[in-house]
Write a protein that holds these residues in place. Structure first.
Motif, short mmCIF file in Angstrom:
data_model
loop_
_atom_site.label_atom_id
_atom_site.label_comp_id
_atom_site.label_asym_id
_atom_site.label_seq_id
_atom_site.Cartn_x
_atom_site.Cartn_y
_atom_site.Cartn_z
N TYR A 176 34.85 -12.94 19.10
CA TYR A 176 34.31 -13.00 17.74
C TYR A 176 33.50 -14.28 17.54
N PHE A 177 34.00 -15.39 18.05
CA PHE A 177 33.29 -16.67 17.93
C PHE A 177 31.94 -16.58 18.64
N ALA A 178 31.94 -16.06 19.86
CA ALA A 178 30.70 -15.94 20.63
C ALA A 178 29.70 -15.01 19.95
N GLN A 179 30.20 -14.04 19.20
CA GLN A 179 29.33 -13.10 18.47
C GLN A 179 28.86 -13.68 17.13
N GLY A 180 29.37 -14.84 16.77
CA GLY A 180 29.02 -15.43 15.48
C GLY A 180 29.85 -14.90 14.33
N ARG A 181 30.91 -14.19 14.65
CA ARG A 181 31.81 -13.65 13.61
C ARG A 181 32.88 -14.71 13.33
N LEU A 182 32.47 -15.79 12.72
CA LEU A 182 33.30 -16.98 12.59
C LEU A 182 34.52 -16.77 11.70
#
Length: 195
Positions: A176-182
């Protein structure tokens, strides 16, 4: 050998695993036998922990080949475990495409073996496949296996804290972090901290 492995006494563990492998080969001769395949796999795990990845890969490849000869085209947990173990070594070696293929085959096999039932080997295979996809940079492909793995681990372990649940939470949070889903990543990290 397993106790030494757990204690981190890898050289002692390797020595005993080598002795066990030699004994099994004397007992069974040149015939394929599950005890020989298991000894190959166990020694391969020690070699991986020692950082001797080429030796580990060779041992796991031999174990997998023997398991396939023993069980033929039938699905068997030993074959699935050998696929998974070899996939983990390939991941450590950076052989990511081969790693993903082995984890895909292992997952398909354990799913056929266990059907729609929740089982730790299915959840582990899902998590390992997701990790391989993540290493390959296939972020969208790794979300579903991580989510399914997490959900299955949670059904298996209930509300109890468990390292497998934590591992799946952490993996999914990283994706999720890598996808920008912070926000989603932060929520999972908060859940991890509460464990």
């Amino acid at each position: 050998a397993q106790v030494y492995f757990a204690l981190g006494r890898l050289d002692d563990s390797a020595s005993l695993h080598e002795e066990l492998l030699a004994m099994n080969r004397r007992i069974h001769g040149s015939r394929d036998h599950s005890a020989v395949a298991s000894a190959l796999c166990s020694l391969g795990q020690v070699r991986r922990a020692q950082g001797r990845l080429d030796d580990s890969a060779s041992l796991h490849e031999k174990s997998l080949a023997m398991d396939r000869r023993i069980h033929g085209s039938k699905d068997h947990s030993s074959v699935a475990a050998s696929l998974h173990s070899l996939g983990q070594v390939y991941l450590a070696q950076g052989r990511l495409g081969e790693c993903a293929l082995l984890h895909e085959e292992s997952l398909a096999m354990v799913q056929r073996i266990h059907g729609s039932n929740d089982h730790s080997s299915v959840a582990t295979s899902l998590c390992s496949l997701a990790h391989a996809y993540f290493a390959l940079g296939r972020l969208d492909a790794c979300v579903l296996p991580y989510e399914e793995s997490l959900a299955m681990y949670q059904r298996i372990h209930g509300s109890k804290d468990h390292s497998s649940v934590a591992s799946a939470l952490n993996g999914l949070a990283q994706v999720y972090f890598a996808q920008g889903r912070l926000d989603d990543s932060a929520s999972l990290h908060e859940e991890l901290l509460a464990m």
